[in-house]
Enzyme design. Structure first.
Site, mmCIF file in Angstrom:
data_model
loop_
_atom_site.group_PDB
_atom_site.id
_atom_site.type_symbol
_atom_site.label_atom_id
_atom_site.label_comp_id
_atom_site.label_asym_id
_atom_site.label_seq_id
_atom_site.Cartn_x
_atom_site.Cartn_y
_atom_site.Cartn_z
ATOM 1 N N ARG A 9 -67.783 8.914 27.851
ATOM 2 C CA ARG A 9 -68.005 8.707 26.616
ATOM 3 C C ARG A 9 -66.234 7.412 25.862
ATOM 4 N NH1 ARG A 9 -72.249 11.570 25.414
ATOM 5 N NH2 ARG A 9 -72.170 13.649 26.369
ATOM 6 N N GLY A 18 -71.814 5.028 17.862
ATOM 7 C CA GLY A 18 -72.917 4.557 17.996
ATOM 8 C C GLY A 18 -72.297 3.873 18.143
ATOM 9 N N MET A 26 -69.679 2.095 19.937
ATOM 10 C CA MET A 26 -69.538 1.910 21.411
ATOM 11 C C MET A 26 -70.454 2.594 22.921
ATOM 12 S SD MET A 26 -65.177 1.638 21.239
ATOM 13 C CE MET A 26 -65.310 3.322 19.941
ATOM 14 N N ARG A 59 -67.892 19.143 15.334
ATOM 15 C CA ARG A 59 -66.951 18.047 14.314
ATOM 16 C C ARG A 59 -67.204 18.548 12.894
ATOM 17 N NH1 ARG A 59 -70.356 12.608 16.398
ATOM 18 N NH2 ARG A 59 -72.261 13.636 15.501
ATOM 19 N N HIS A 77 -68.530 -9.411 -15.581
ATOM 20 C CA HIS A 77 -68.693 -8.385 -17.282
ATOM 21 C C HIS A 77 -70.116 -7.489 -16.709
ATOM 22 C CE1 HIS A 77 -71.856 -8.765 -20.511
ATOM 23 N NE2 HIS A 77 -70.043 -8.574 -21.193
ATOM 24 N N CYS A 117 -55.802 1.628 -18.536
ATOM 25 C CA CYS A 117 -57.499 1.307 -19.077
ATOM 26 C C CYS A 117 -57.372 -0.189 -18.134
ATOM 27 C CB CYS A 117 -57.203 1.150 -20.466
ATOM 28 S SG CYS A 117 -55.692 -0.105 -21.309
ATOM 29 N N TYR A 127 -51.335 9.273 -19.079
ATOM 30 C CA TYR A 127 -52.885 9.948 -18.876
ATOM 31 C C TYR A 127 -53.614 8.209 -17.906
ATOM 32 C CZ TYR A 127 -53.261 6.739 -22.503
ATOM 33 O OH TYR A 127 -53.919 4.873 -23.474
#
Lengths: 888, 888
Positions: A96, A105, A107, A340, A458, A841, A861
Site C-alpha cells: 500500500r 484513493g 495512489m 487515524r 465585488h 481591514c 486589531y
C-alpha cells in the site's frame, strides 16, 4: 544515489508517529500502534526517500533499497512462520502507498500478493476453504492486472459478469470455487493476450512489480492534481507499506469492520461503527450485505468487542483525538489495520474539543488548536443536507466566494431579484459580474452566481459582508441577459429564468434543481470555545460593516467595533445616486456643494445607525474611496435614461464618462486624490460623521447613546502632505461642530495604508498627525506585487501550482513581500508614536494565517466581514497558543 | 507678529549677496555692489519677512516695519542732502519688488515717487528742465495710477494720445513742458473721477501706498502662476527696494544703457551693450531712437566708458560669472542700477564656463556646476531661428516631450509619413496617440505631435530615444483622421493634410507655417566640458537603445554600454508582427514554438547589430515585457484585415482580444509572468541573444568583434521563484550553446526591479542568482505610488501646485518614497553580493536630480536615451563636485 549506510526500510517496530516524513502517515501510524502493543499485522515500510531515489534513478528500484527490503521480508517470513508464496502455506502480503499527507484513493494498493497457481492450492488446503483461496487469487489478478499491468478494469469485469451470467449467479458470493477457478483461467488468458506476457508466478516478482507501481502512482495524473488542488507541497514521494495479510472471510469467527471513538457528525462521545462477519473490507463497501452496528458485536463476541473498545480507547487516549479505525477478526483474533484521527463536521469538532477538555484529555490550549478556524464557516451558514446534495447533479464549478448554501429561481438582473423576492420567491441572482448598483438585488437574493471575478471581486466581497452565499468566477457558464438564459456549454445545459439551481458557496459547486438545506445552529459548546479563544487572544477583532444590520450581526458574533465602513456603498440607493451624479456633472464648486448637501442627511443617518449599534465601540469610517466613474452608468440604455432624468444631453454625458475613463483605474483618481481635487466631498462626509456622533450622543432622533467613537479614515494616502491637507480640513470642521454642540466626542483621524509609498513614509504620516493605521491589504497586495485582482486570475493558479506563491496572495496575505511593507510601516509609524493603533481591514483580516501574522507583528486589531468574526477570534487565540508553545 | 528687536529694513550698506532669502535677489545684489565700492544710487531694502508680516497682519504694513522704514528714509535724505518731495529740491525715489528668486516682470515697480504739484516745480527749477520735471510727474501718475490705484492703463494712454493728436505730436518726445502739464491736469481729473479720490500729494503717503502695492503684487494672479509654472516654492514673500532716483535724461551728459560682459549668444569674451544719451530706460525699450553700440561711448565719453568697463569687469570678477548690467549716467556721473548673472544660450554657457577656467577665474569644479545639464538639450538638437520663430503664430501648446525643432507637412498616419518621406517631403506625424505599429512612420517624420499622452507616453519615450522632436498631449488639437484635418477649436484654425506646421519640442509650442531652423553644432568647448565631466563622475552612463542606429548615436555621445534594449519594439515590423500574432493565436505549444522560430532569425540579427556597435561594452537586453494584447489590433478595420491575412475568423479574433483584455494592464499578464505561462517565448529570445553573441564573436556575418557582453534582463520579477525558474531555463540554453560553440562569452543574467515587492525581497532574488539589478523606475513609480502614468496627468499638476509632490514623479524621481524602495533593494541585494551591479533604466535615468540620487546611492550606472547621455554625464560629475564641496 543511494547511500549504503542509509536506512530505506523500517519494520513497524522501528518507527513511530513522528516519522511521517519518511514513513508516510500510514506507516508511521502502524508503527506507533505497534509500539502501543496493539495487534497490528506485522510488516515493514519502504521510505519516501526510496521513492525519491526511484525517480532519481530513472524509475528503477535502487539495489540498496532492494537489499534492505529482502532482509525485512525474510524477517517477516520468520515472524509469521510462512514463506511468501509458499506452495503449501503461503504468506500473503499487501502493498500500500502512504505519503506524509493523506491523499485518500489517489495512489494504489494491491492485496493478496504471493498467490500463484501453486500457492492458491496450498492456501485452499491450509484454510480448508477453496472458495476463499480462489476468490483471493481472482482478486489479486484483477488488482494486479489493472494497477501494475495497466490493463482496463473493465477487461476483468467483463469476464466476471459473463461467468456470473452463465452460472446464473446474482452476486459474486454466489460463485463457487470451481466458477472462480474458471474465471482465473480466463483472466490469465486475457492478461496474456492483452500484454503479451503471463501473469507473474514468482511472488517476489509480484511484490516488486507492485512496489514499482506504487512509486509510479505518486506521479499519476490524479495524484498530481490532488496535490495541486489541496495545496500539498514539499513532499518527496510516497512510502510503501508491505504487510502480512489477515482475512476476515475465513469463516464465521472472522469478520471486518470500521469504528469511530466518537460520533463524526455530532461529536457525541459514544463508540460506534459497523461490521460484517465472514467478509473482507471490500464487501462492507460493496453494500451486498447490510453491515451490523458495532454494538451487535457485544452480543455476538463480547470478548472481542471488549478488546476492540479497549483498543480504540487506548488509541484515542494516546492520540488525544477521536479515532477512525479499521479492524479485522481472523478466526477469533482481533487485528487493527488502521487508526487515524477521524474526519468530522465542524459541530463535532467543536463538541469533541470542548468535551475532551472537560474529560481532562486536552488542555484548553490544545483544544483551541484542534479546530481549523475556517471550518467554523460550516457552523455559521446554511448547509446542504448531504444526502440530498449527493443526489444532485453538479453542473458547474466556480470559486467558493462566500460560504453557505442557497436554492432559488434564476434571475438575471438585480431589479428582477428585488421584485420577485417581494412576492416571496427565493431567487439566485446570476450576473456576468456585479456592480455596486446591484446591491439591493444582491441583498434580496438567496445567493449570487457570477461568471467573472475572483475571490475579491465585488460580488465576493459584498456577499461575504452580507453573509450571503456566493459562487464567483464560474467561467463554465455563459449568460445571455437579453434572452434570459444561462448556458453551460460543456454540459449542453440551458437554464431559463425561473429555473431552479442550488449553490454551495463553501465549495463553489453549482447544482441543478433544488437541494434541501439545513439551518446553522450555534451550540453552547461553540460559545464555550469562543469564550476560551477570547481569554487567550491578545488582538482585537472588529468587523467590516456598512449597514446597521451588518454591524448588529457582527456584534452578535463578538465583533469589538467596526474596522471598516465603506461609504461608497451608501451612495447607490435611490435619490443618493442621483445626487452624486449631479455632483459629478456639476460645472463648479457651488453646484457641487449643492448636490453634496443633498447627500448629507442620508450620510448622517447612515452613520447614526452604525453608532447606535456599536455604542461604546470604535467605528472606523473610510471617506469616499471609489473613483467617480463608478457612479456613472456604462450601458447605452442606462446613459440614455440618465440623460432624460438629469436633463443633460447624451453627448455631454458620454464626454464626461470618457473624461473619467482610466486605463488603470486601480491606480487612478480616487480616494484622497479625489478629495485633493474636490475637498468639498470629504467636507460633507466629515460633517455628517461628526453631526451624527453629536446627535446620537445627545439623543436626537433616538435614545441617548454613550461612547460614540468615530474614527475617520482617509484612503489611498501616498504622501504625508495629502494627509496633512485633508486632516487639517477635517479637524477644522470637527472642532467647529464640537465647539458649537458643547459635547465631547472621542474621535480619531487616521489613514489606510494601502499604497506602498505610504508604508515607506509611515513615520512622516504619523508626524503629520495620523492617530491610527489600517492596512488595506487588498490594494497593498495589488500595488505591492503589481497584480490586478480583476485580471490575475488568469495566471495566478499556475503561480500557486508552481509554488511561486504558496497561496493566492489575495486570499492569504503574502507575508514575505506585502508583509514586509507592513513591517516597515509599523516600525516607522511606531518610531514616532509608540502606541499607534494598527489594524487590518482588507479581505485578509479574517484569514487565519493572516490573523496569526497580525498577532505576531503587533497589530491592535483585525477587521473582517461579520461572518468571519468567530474565525478571526479563534485564529487569534491559536496564534497566542502556538507562540506560547514555541517559547516554552 | 512683529518683533521689536527684529531688523526689517536694511540699508544697502548693511547687506550682501548671501542675504537673498530676506533681501531678495535685487536687494542683495545692490548691497553687494555697494560693498564693492561701485557707485549705486543709495537706498534701502524692506525684507521679505516684512512681506510675510504684511500678510499675517491682514494686508497691513506693520508699525514696526514703518518705524524702521522711516528711520532709513531719514538717513537716505541726509545722505542725499534732499528731502523726499521737498518743494524746492525734492528727493525722488523708486520702489521696486525683488523676491529671492527672479520673477522678471511679474511684480510691480513705481518710479519718480516724491513728485507732487509743488515739488515738480522745484525739480524743474533745480534741473533747469521743466519738460523733464513734468514728464517725470506724468510718468509717476501713470504708473501710480495703474499699479497702486488699480486703474486701467488705457485710461492714461487715451488721454496721452488725445493730447498728442491735438498738438500734432508724433512721439512723446514731441510734447512740450506745457503739453505735459496739460496732461498732468487731465490725469488728475481722471483719477478723481474714476477712484473718487485725489492723486496723493503727500510724498510719504505715495511711498507707503507703493510699498503696499508691491507686497500685494506678490500674490497677484500672474505672480502665482509664474511661481507655479517655474516650480518656485518655499518663498515667504517679496522684498521692497527703495532707492534714490538718478536720471539719464537730464541733458546731453546724461544717458542710460545695458551691457554684458560677454556675448549672450556665443559666449565670446567681448564686452558689448547698447546705450542712449539723454534718455531713460523706458526709451531704450520703446525703440523710438536707435540705441548706439556701447563701443560708441568710448569715443563720446572715454572716461565714463573706461569706468563702465572697469566696473563691469570688477563685478564679473567678483561674481565669477558673465554679468548683465544696467547703468545710468547723470550729468557725467556713472551709476550702476543693476547687475545680475546674464542669461545665455547653452552654447554661450559652455564657452563661458570653459574659457573662465582657462582664464583661471573658475576652477574646473565650479565650471562644471555652472551649466544646467538640461540646457545641453539645446546643443544637441535643431533649434528655431529666434527671429523667424518670434514672427510665427503659436497655435497650440502641448508638453515638451522630446526637444528639438521640426518643420513639415502634416500627415495623419504612419504609412503616409513613410510614403511621403520617400519622395523627399518633410512631414510632421500628427496622431491622437501613437502605438508601436507607428514606429517606422515616426522614424520617417521630422517631428511628432500627439493629442493625448504625457511625458512618458509611447510617442514621448520613442521620440526621445530617436532624438526626434515631439510635442505630446496637445489637448488643444482635435484630429479627424478620416477627413484628414486637424482643428484647433479655441483658435478656429483648421489645417489639412499637407499644410505646414512647426513644432518646438523643447517648449511644447506648435506654430503655424514654416520656421527657419538652425542645426546643432558641438564645439570643442563642449568636448572639453564633457571630458572634465568624465574625469569627475564616478557613475557609469549607458543608453537605452533598441537599434544599432540609436546605439551608434549614443556611443558618439559617450554612452558606455546599453542599459536597456527593449525587445518588444523589435516585434512590430513587417513579418515579425505576423509571427508574433501567429504565436498568440496558436492553440498549443508546438504551434507557438513554430511561430516563435520565425522570429528567431530577426531577433538574432537585431542583437548582432547591437553587439557590433557596442563592442567591448555591456549590452543589457530586456526579455519581452509587453502584454500580448499590445500585439493585436484594436480597430475594427484592422481586425478584419488581420482576419483575412491569418485566415482566422473575426469572431475568434475578437474573442481572443477580449480574452486578453485587462482592467489594469499595468498590473497585468506581462514580462516574466507571460514567460511563466509561455516559457518558450523567453527560450527563443535567450537563444537569439547567445547565438548572436557567438556569431559576432566568431565573425559570422561580419567581421570578428571582441568583447561581446550580453546581459540578459528579466522584467516584472516580483518573487525570487520567478527569477529562479526563468534563470535556470536561460542558463541551460546559454551554457548548451556556449559548450557547442567552444567560445567563451562573458554574459550575465539579472533582473529589473520595477515591482515594489521585488525591492522588498531583493536579497532573495540575489540569492537566487541575479547578477545585476536595473531599476525600472517608470513602473516602480507607478506601482510604488499607485499612479497610472496614462491617467495621472489629470490631477498631478494640482499635486505639484499644492506641493504634495515637489515635481512630477514621472519626470523627477520621488526620492523619498520610490527612492526608499531603491535604497532597500540595494541594501538587501548587496548584503548578499557586495559587488552587485546596480543601474537605472527608467525615463528618470537622464534627469539630473535623479542622476545625483543614483550617484549618492551607489549605483553602478545610469541609462538614458541617447540624446540625454551628455546631460547624464554632466549631472553625474556635478553630483561628485557637490559632494566634495559638502565634505570639505
Amino acid at each position: 544515489m543511494a547511500t549504503k549506510n542509509k536506512k530505506y526500510v523500517y519494520s513497524f517496530e522501528e518507527g513511530n508517529k513522528d516519522m511521517k516524513e519518511i514513513l508516510g502517515g500510514k506507516g508511521a501510524n502502524l508503527a506507533e500502534m505497534k509500539s502501543l502493543g496493539i495487534n497490528v499485522p506485522p510488516g515493514f515500510t519502504i521510505t519516501t526517500e526510496a521513492c525519491r531515489l526511484y525517480y532519481e534513478d530513472g524509475k528503477k528500484i535502487n539495489s540498496e533499497v532492494k537489499r534492505q527490503t529482502d532482509l525485512r521480508l525474510a524477517e517477516l517470513e520468520k515472524k509469521m512462520g510462512k514463506k511468501l508464496g509458499d506452495a503449501n502455506d503461503p504468506l500473503l502480503v499487501s502493498v500500500r502507498s502512504g505519503a506524509a499527507s493523506s491523499m485518500p484513493g489517489m495512489m494504489d494498493t494491491i492485496l493478496n500478493l504471493g498467490l500463484n497457481d501453486k500457492s492458491v492450492v496450498g492456501l485452499a488446503e491450509k484454510t480448508g476453504n477453496a472458495r476463499f483461496a480462489w476468490d483471493s487469487y481472482r482478486r489479486l489478478m484483477q488488482m494486479f492486472g489493472s494497477v501494475v499491468m495497466e490493463m482496463e478494469h473493465s477487461d476483468f469485469e467483463h469476464i466476471l459478469e459473463t461467468v456470473k451470467d452463465t452460472k446464473g449467479a446474482k452476486y459474486d458470493t454466489d460463485l463457487t470455487a470451481e466458477d472462480l477457478k474458471e474465471i482465473v483461467t480466463k483472466y490469465k488468458a486475457k492478461i496474456k493476450s492483452s500484454k503479451g506476457v503471463e501473469f507473474p508466478q514468482d511472488p517476489k516478482n509480484q511484490m516488486y512489480m507492485s512496489v514499482n507501481a506504487v512509486f509510479n502512482s505518486w506521479n499519476n495524473f490524479r495524484a498530481i492534481k490532488y496535490r495541486e488542488i489541496n495545496n500539498i507541497k514539499g513532499l518527496i514521494g510516497t512510502a510503501v507499506n508491505i504487510q502480512a495479510m489477515v482475512f476476515g472471510n475465513l469463516g464465521d469467527t472472522s469478520g471486518t469492520g470500521v469504528c469511530f471513538t466518537r460520533n463524526q457528525s455530532t461529536g457525541e462521545a459514544k463508540f460506534y461503527g459497523e461490521y460484517l462477519m465472514n467478509a473482507q473490507g471490500e464487501d462492507v463497501v460493496a453494500g451486498i450485505r447490510t453491515p451490523l452496528p458495532v454494538s451487535a458485536l457485544q452480543k455476538q463476541f463480547p470478548k472481542i468487542y471488549k478488546e476492540l473498545v479497549d483498543t480504540c480507547n487506548k488509541v484515542e487516549k494516546h492520540y488525544k483525538d477521536m479515532q477512525d479505525m479499521e479492524f479485522t477478526i481472523e478466526e477469533g483474533k482481533l487485528y487493527i489495520l488502521q487508526a487515524r484521527n477521524g474526519k468530522r463536521t465542524a459541530a463535532a469538532a467543536v463538541r469533541i474539543a470542548v468535551e475532551m477538555v472537560k474529560e481532562k484529555v486536552l488542555t484548553v490550549e490544545k483544544a483551541l488548536l484542534r479546530i481549523d478556524p475556517n471550518q467554523l464557516n460550516q457552523l455559521l451558514h446554511k448547509q446542504f443536507d448531504p444526502i440530498s446534495r449527493d443526489k444532485a447533479e453538479v453542473i458547474a464549478q466556480g470559486l467558493p466566494a462566500s460560504p453557505g448554501a442557497a436554492v432559488g429561481e434564476v434571475v438575471f438582473t438585480a431589479e428582477e431579484a428585488f421584485e420577485k423576492t417581494k412576492s416571496g420567491v427565493d431567487v439566485i441572482l446570476v450576473r456576468t459580474e456585479t456592480s455596486p448598483e446591484d446591491i439591493q438585488g444582491m441583498f434580496s437574493s438567496k445567493g449570487i452566481l457570477t461568471a467573472r471575478g475572483g475571490m475579491t471581486s465585488h460580488a465576493a466581497v459584498v456577499a461575504r459582508g452580507m453573509g450571503k452565499c456566493c459562487v464567483a468566477g464560474c467561467s463554465d457558464i455563459i449568460i445571455d441577459e437579453k434572452a434570459k438564459i444561462l448556458t453551460i456549454k460543456s454540459k449542453n445545459i440551458v437554464i431559463k429564468e425561473g429555473g431552479f439551481i442550488s449553490l454551495d458557496g463553501s465549495t463553489g459547486k453549482v447544482y441543478a434543481g433544488k437541494i434541501n438545506t439545513q439551518d446553522p445552529v450555534l451550540s453552547g459548546n461553540f460559545g464555550t470555545l469562543m469564550s476560551w479563544a477570547d481569554k487567550f487572544r491578545k488582538i482585537g477583532v472588529r468587523t467590516n460593516a456598512d449597514t446597521p444590520h451588518d454591524a448588529k450581526v457582527a456584534r452578535g458574533f463578538g465583533a469589538e467595533g467596526i474596522g471598516l465602513c465603506r461609504t461608497e456603498h451608501m451612495f447607490f440607493e435611490g435619490e443618493r445616486i442621483k445626487a452624486i451624479r449631479e455632483m459629478i456633472l456639476a460645472g463648479n464648486l457651488e453646484a457641487r456643494k449643492k448636490a453634496l448637501s443633498k447627500l448629507y442627511p442620508y450620510q448622517k443617518g447612515d452613520f447614526a445607525g452604525l453608532f447606535r449599534e456599536m455604542s461604546g465601540l470604535s467605528v472606523t469610517i473610510r471617506l469616499l474611496d471609489a473613483p467617480l466613474h463608478e457612479f456613472l452608468p456604462k450601458e447605452k440604455k442606462d446613459i440614455e435614461e440618465l440623460s432624460k432624468e438629469m436633463k443633460v444631453d447624451v453627448k455631454t454625458l458620454n464626454s464626461k464618462i470618457e473624461d473619467l475613463h482610466e486605463f488603470n483605474p486601480m491606480l487612478g483618481h480616487r480616494g484622497c486624490r479625489l478629495a485633493i481635487t474636490y475637498p468639498e466631498i470629504y467636507d460633507m462626509q466629515v460633517m455628517a460623521i461628526i453631526d451624527a456622533a453629536i446627535e446620537v450622543t445627545k439623543g436626537i432622533g433616538g435614545k441617548k447613546v454613550a461612547g460614540v467613537k468615530p474614527e475617520i479614515m482617509i484612503p489611498i494616502v501616498a504622501t504625508s502632505k495629502e494627509f496633512t491637507i485633508l486632516k487639517d480640513r477635517a479637524i477644522n470642521i470637527v472642532e467647529t461642530r464640537i465647539k458649537e454642540s458643547k459635547i465631547k466626542i472621542d474621535y480619531k483621524i487616521g489613514t489606510m495604508i494601502e499604497v506602498p509609498r505610504a508604508a515607506l513614509v509611515a513615520d512622516k504620516i504619523v508626524e503629520a498627525g495620523a492617530e491610527f493605521f489600517s492596512f488595506g491589504t487588498n490594494d497593498l497586495t495589488q500595488m505591492g506585487i503589481g497584480l490586478s485582482r480583476d485580471d490575475a486570475g488568469k495566471f495566478l493558479k499556475e503561480y500557486v501550482a508552481q509554488d511561486i506563491f504558496a497561496n493566492d496572495p489575495f486570499e492569504v496575505l503574502d507575508q514575505e513581500g506585502v508583509g514586509e511593507l507592513i513591517r516597515i510601516a509599523i516600525k516607522k509609524g511606531r518610531s514616532i508614536k509608540k502606541d499607534l493603533k494598527v489594524g487590518i481591514c482588507g479581505e485578509h483580516g479574517g484569514e487565519p494565517k493572516t490573523v496569526e501574522f497580525c498577532h505576531r507583528e503587533g497589530f491592535t486589531y483585525v477587521s473582517c466581514s461579520p461572518f468571519r468574526v468567530p474565525i478571526a477570534r479563534l485564529a487569534a487565540a491559536q496564534a497566542v497558543v502556538r507562540e506560547m508553545a514555541k517559547k516554552s
